[in-house]
Design a protein around this motif. Structure first.
Motif, PDB file in Angstrom:
ATOM      1  N   ASP A   1       3.289 -14.194   5.151  1.00 37.29           N
ATOM      2  CA  ASP A   1       2.506 -14.645   6.310  1.00 37.29           C
ATOM      3  C   ASP A   1       1.931 -13.481   7.121  1.00 37.29           C
ATOM      4  N   LYS A   2       2.052 -12.261   6.619  1.00 36.03           N
ATOM      5  CA  LYS A   2       1.517 -11.061   7.262  1.00 36.03           C
ATOM      6  C   LYS A   2       2.118 -10.807   8.648  1.00 36.03           C
ATOM      7  N   SER A   3       3.275 -11.367   8.926  1.00 29.83           N
ATOM      8  CA  SER A   3       3.893 -11.175  10.237  1.00 29.83           C
ATOM      9  C   SER A   3       4.865 -10.004  10.273  1.00 29.83           C
ATOM     10  N   ASN A   4       5.332  -9.549   9.128  1.00 28.63           N
ATOM     11  CA  ASN A   4       6.283  -8.444   9.065  1.00 28.63           C
ATOM     12  C   ASN A   4       5.860  -7.469   7.979  1.00 28.63           C
ATOM     13  N   GLU A   5       6.241  -6.233   8.167  1.00 22.16           N
ATOM     14  CA  GLU A   5       5.983  -5.177   7.200  1.00 22.16           C
ATOM     15  C   GLU A   5       7.286  -4.450   6.878  1.00 22.16           C
ATOM     16  N   LEU A   6       7.522  -4.256   5.601  1.00 20.66           N
ATOM     17  CA  LEU A   6       8.666  -3.478   5.137  1.00 20.66           C
ATOM     18  C   LEU A   6       8.166  -2.086   4.781  1.00 20.66           C
ATOM     19  N   VAL A   7       8.581  -1.107   5.561  1.00 20.06           N
ATOM     20  CA  VAL A   7       8.101   0.271   5.408  1.00 20.06           C
ATOM     21  C   VAL A   7       9.172   1.071   4.675  1.00 20.06           C
ATOM     22  N   LEU A   8       8.798   1.668   3.553  1.00 16.76           N
ATOM     23  CA  LEU A   8       9.706   2.474   2.741  1.00 16.76           C
ATOM     24  C   LEU A   8       9.251   3.934   2.809  1.00 16.76           C
ATOM     25  N   THR A   9      10.140   4.809   3.252  1.00 14.52           N
ATOM     26  CA  THR A   9       9.873   6.246   3.321  1.00 14.52           C
ATOM     27  C   THR A   9      10.681   6.934   2.227  1.00 14.52           C
ATOM     28  N   ILE A  10       9.988   7.571   1.294  1.00 13.91           N
ATOM     29  CA  ILE A  10      10.623   8.172   0.109  1.00 13.91           C
ATOM     30  C   ILE A  10      10.427   9.678   0.184  1.00 13.91           C
ATOM     31  N   ARG A  11      11.542  10.422   0.167  1.00 17.88           N
ATOM     32  CA  ARG A  11      11.513  11.885   0.267  1.00 17.88           C
ATOM     33  C   ARG A  11      12.187  12.501  -0.946  1.00 17.88           C
ATOM     34  N   TYR A  12      11.810  13.744  -1.219  1.00 13.88           N
ATOM     35  CA  TYR A  12      12.413  14.506  -2.320  1.00 13.88           C
ATOM     36  C   TYR A  12      13.114  15.732  -1.747  1.00 13.88           C
ATOM     37  N   TRP A  13      14.326  16.026  -2.300  1.00 14.68           N
ATOM     38  CA  TRP A  13      15.157  17.130  -1.818  1.00 14.68           C
ATOM     39  C   TRP A  13      15.301  18.162  -2.935  1.00 14.68           C
TER      40      TRP A  13
ATOM     41  N   SER B   1       0.852  -1.185   0.000  1.00 14.04           N
ATOM     42  CA  SER B   1       0.000   0.000   0.000  1.00 14.04           C
ATOM     43  C   SER B   1       0.884   1.230   0.000  1.00 14.04           C
ATOM     44  N   SER B   2       0.425   2.289  -0.648  1.00 16.57           N
ATOM     45  CA  SER B   2       1.169   3.539  -0.735  1.00 16.57           C
ATOM     46  C   SER B   2       0.254   4.687  -0.348  1.00 16.57           C
ATOM     47  N   GLU B   3       0.838   5.674   0.326  1.00 13.94           N
ATOM     48  CA  GLU B   3       0.069   6.827   0.757  1.00 13.94           C
ATOM     49  C   GLU B   3       0.977   8.052   0.812  1.00 13.94           C
TER      50      GLU B   3
ATOM     51  N   GLU C   1      21.564  22.019   7.682  1.00  9.51           N
ATOM     52  CA  GLU C   1      20.173  21.847   8.096  1.00  9.51           C
ATOM     53  C   GLU C   1      19.277  22.936   7.515  1.00  9.51           C
ATOM     54  N   ARG C   2      19.847  24.163   7.414  1.00 10.47           N
ATOM     55  CA  ARG C   2      19.056  25.248   6.828  1.00 10.47           C
ATOM     56  C   ARG C   2      18.887  25.073   5.325  1.00 10.47           C
ATOM     57  N   ALA C   3      19.944  24.599   4.658  1.00 12.69           N
ATOM     58  CA  ALA C   3      19.877  24.478   3.194  1.00 12.69           C
ATOM     59  C   ALA C   3      19.176  23.195   2.756  1.00 12.69           C
ATOM     60  N   LEU C   4      19.471  22.086   3.442  1.00 14.16           N
ATOM     61  CA  LEU C   4      18.889  20.790   3.064  1.00 14.16           C
ATOM     62  C   LEU C   4      17.584  20.592   3.820  1.00 14.16           C
ATOM     63  N   LYS C   5      16.517  20.899   3.184  1.00 10.73           N
ATOM     64  CA  LYS C   5      15.188  20.673   3.753  1.00 10.73           C
ATOM     65  C   LYS C   5      14.391  19.827   2.783  1.00 10.73           C
ATOM     66  N   PRO C   6      13.882  18.691   3.227  1.00  7.41           N
ATOM     67  CA  PRO C   6      13.085  17.866   2.310  1.00  7.41           C
ATOM     68  C   PRO C   6      11.731  18.506   2.040  1.00  7.41           C
ATOM     69  N   HIS C   7      11.116  18.032   1.004  1.00  7.14           N
ATOM     70  CA  HIS C   7       9.768  18.507   0.685  1.00  7.14           C
ATOM     71  C   HIS C   7       8.826  18.089   1.812  1.00  7.14           C
ATOM     72  N   PRO C   8       7.890  18.965   2.190  1.00  7.15           N
ATOM     73  CA  PRO C   8       6.994  18.617   3.311  1.00  7.15           C
ATOM     74  C   PRO C   8       6.204  17.338   3.096  1.00  7.15           C
ATOM     75  N   LEU C   9       5.944  16.971   1.856  1.00  7.36           N
ATOM     76  CA  LEU C   9       5.200  15.746   1.579  1.00  7.36           C
ATOM     77  C   LEU C   9       6.167  14.634   1.202  1.00  7.36           C
ATOM     78  N   HIS C  10       5.897  13.445   1.662  1.00  6.91           N
ATOM     79  CA  HIS C  10       6.689  12.282   1.273  1.00  6.91           C
ATOM     80  C   HIS C  10       5.778  11.070   1.149  1.00  6.91           C
ATOM     81  N   LEU C  11       6.297  10.030   0.510  1.00 13.54           N
ATOM     82  CA  LEU C  11       5.527   8.811   0.273  1.00 13.54           C
ATOM     83  C   LEU C  11       5.900   7.757   1.299  1.00 13.54           C
TER      84      LEU C  11
END
Length: 620
Positions: free
Chosen positions: A296-308, A230-232, A278-288
């Motif tokens: 077996d639905k026992s583990n979840e692999l969570v991927l956080t994708i950001r744009y710079w 799933s993606s959000e 920190e002042r110059a490198l700020k990611p976009h407020p929205l990320h995926l």
């Protein structure tokens, strides 16, 4: 000549005096007059001679004056040349070559690309510098040609995009008309197409790379049979408005208000660099946020994708969450979650920003690529992999300086997710095996490897983690044949197998790029002395029989590490039973059927097996 003239003048005067006396006395002196007239002849001759000498003297004087004038002119020319040379010397001393103001290649890059020591050792420093400038000129011309080619291709692509956009825009009215005309049919069939394809309002605020990736993920998410994820979009519209407001205020403020120099002076250098980053490198407020479920639905692999915005690239941060009640996930026992993505594609470790020309853009902010990568990793933002940029339609340049811009995004995204899914399932199975071996939660009698149906005589009594140094001190030929690869890390284990008074130690090394490389086993038997592959050929054959097992040799539900352990224990039983038959005191009986333990001079143990009907026998 002067004496002659004086004598003539004296004679002429005497003749004139005599003629005057004779006239006063009344005598006629024609003879004297004729004689006096003859005196004018030598006088005229002398006068001509004097004029001739005067003329020759003047000629000589003129010649000498010409020589003096010529010498003076030459001296003046020499003085002028001396002054000109002095001016040229001063000009040369003040001369500065234009290459001092050019940004040339570093000595290391120049040595890698152009330097040939055999040809340029005898050249002077000046000629060597000229040769280097010539190489730089050729390189710049090549880059200019490449730039021209890329610009032409860019223009062609923009023209194609314009034509395609015009075609798509022409389809819009027809599609809307078709949708309105078929709406009664949708209502009759209860097809809520408008609700199904409607995206959230926050999606339109995504940056272009994340928007492209999100649309492709949404299309892949509908294929529920092949993919389970799933993606959000994470973030709020107010965050975007706040960031735009802050950026506008920072642009309108004067430069002196942007930075407090007194604070920078009192602040340490490291903190200053971190704060500026920190002042110059700020990611976009929205990320995926992409969540992949295990089978077996026992583990979840969570991927956080950001744009710079500054780096113009996308980063990925991965973590594994467990759905078990006790909270102990499979991946909590190992630290391979980052290795899964670092070795997803060859030579793509995410250790640099793969955007063309990003080094020159960072120089305008007084940053370098190493500082930015260190900031991203230390703050847990992940790494900018090349395959991730391809999913977001971002042009990349890898470590081999190869340009790539993926155009078939849907196909590439499916290929990447297929590879991630396969690699993650392999790691899930591996970590489950490691956990089962560590806590003795396996039943060796169920591990048949589809080879021999009878049980094993030896048993596994210990499985523990060891350091890399403890593994490298082992005595085996396999360590000498290994290739060094700094990009691959290893985790080492020690297993102890016991049967009676005999003990076998197994040293296992699992690479971080599993399953591209399989685990390596090194065996050491303690029974009537210590036996290793260096002093016993039987141990060498046992290691070969275990390490040659590959995943393609197994069936779908079999586990590689369990099968390697089964082979190792089986080979240990065969070693004790065949070796014990040659001892004076027989401690181990032959419990497995053998055609012949040894034949002729071959000392290989009977690890091979044959099946005749329902009978299994071991042979050499």
């Amino acid at each position: 000549m002067e004496n002659i003239l004086r004598k003539l003048f004296v004679k002429l005067k005497d003749a004139m005096d005599e003629m005057f006396e004779m006239k006063t006395k009344g005598h006629v002196g024609d003879v004297k007059q004729s004689a006096a007239a003859l005196l004018f002849v030598p006088l005229k001759h002398s006068n001509r001679e004097v004029k001739r000498q005067i003329k020759s003297g003047r000629d000589e004087l003129q010649a000498e004056k010409s020589k003096v004038d010529l010498s003076r002119l030459q001296l003046q020319n020499l003085l002028y040349e001396v002054s000109h040379l002095k001016k040229e010397i001063i000009r040369c001393q003040k001369f500065e070559s234009r290459d001092k103001f050019l940004e040339l290649l570093s000595d290391k890059e120049y040595a890698i690309k152009f330097t040939d020591k055999d040809d340029h050792d005898k050249l002077s420093k000046h000629k060597t510098h000229l040769y280097r400038l010539d190489c730089e000129l050729r390189l710049r011309k090549d880059l200019d040609n490449q730039y021209s080619v890329l610009m032409n291709s860019k223009k062609q692509l923009m023209e194609q995009n314009r034509r395609q956009t015009l075609r798509y825009l022409s389809f819009g009215p027809a599609l809307r008309t078709l949708q309105e005309s078929t709406k009664p049919l949708h209502d009759a069939l209860q097809l809520n197409l408008d609700v199904e394809w409607k995206l959230s309002a926050i999606v339109k605020y995504l940056p272009r790379p994340l928007y492209i990736l999100f649309i492709n993920l949404q299309s892949l998410q509908r294929i529920k049979d092949e993919y389970s994820f799933s993606s959000e979009v994470v973030g709020y519209e107010s965050d975007i408005q706040m960031q735009e407001l802050l950026s506008c205020n920072s642009d309108e403020s004067p430069p002196k208000e942007r930075r407090n120099f007194s604070d920078d002076v009192n602040m340490p250098t490291g903190n200053t660099v971190d704060n500026s980053l920190e002042r110059a490198l700020k990611p976009h407020p929205l990320h995926l946020r992409v969540v992949m479920d295990s089978p077996d639905k026992s583990n979840e692999l969570v991927l956080t994708i950001r744009y710079w915005e500054l780096l113009k690239c996308v980063t990925l941060r991965a973590q594994c969450d467990s759905n078990n009640i006790n909270g102990q996930g499979t991946f909590r026992d190992t630290n391979f979650i980052q290795d899964l993505f670092s070795h997803l594609y060859a030579n793509d470790f995410g250790n640099c920003v793969p955007v063309p020309g990003i080094q020159y853009e960072l120089q305008n902010f007084n940053f370098n690529e190493g500082e930015c990568m260190k900031y991203l990793v230390n703050n847990g933002y992940g790494k900018p992999y090349c395959w991730l940029q391809g999913m977001c339609s971002v042009a990349t340049v890898n470590e081999q300086k190869r340009y790539n811009h993926e155009l078939k995004l849907h196909k590439w995204t499916r290929a990447v997710f297929d590879r991630i899914s396969k690699r993650w399932r392999s790691w899930l199975r591996l970590t489950q095996q490691l956990r089962g071996l560590t806590y003795k939660e396996i039943d060796m009698y169920t591990l048949r490897e589809n080879i021999y149906p009878d049980g094993l005589s030896s048993s596994l009594v210990q499985w523990s983690v060891i350091t890399t140094e403890e593994f490298n001190i082992q005595n085996s030929d396999l360590l000498n044949n290994l290739t060094d690869d700094n990009s691959i890390t290893y985790t080492s284990y020690r297993a102890v197998i016991v049967r009676g008074s005999a003990k076998m130690e197994c040293f296992i090394r699992i690479p971080s790029n599993y399953p591209l490389e399989t685990p390596l086993w090194i065996l050491s038997v303690h029974w009537n002395g210590q036996h290793t592959s260096m002093n016993n050929s039987a141990i060498k054959m046992m290691e070969c029989w275990t390490n040659t097992l590959r995943p393609q040799h197994l069936e779908k539900e079999d586990r590689l590490l369990y099968s390697q352990l089964f082979r190792t224990i089986c080979s240990f039983d065969i070693f004790l039973e065949t070796e014990g038959s040659m001892q004076a005191t027989r401690e181990y009986n032959k419990e497995k059927p053998y055609i012949s333990a040894f034949t002729k001079r071959i000392r290989f143990r009977p690890y091979k097996f044959i099946k005749k009907g329902s009978i299994f026998t071991f042979k050499q």
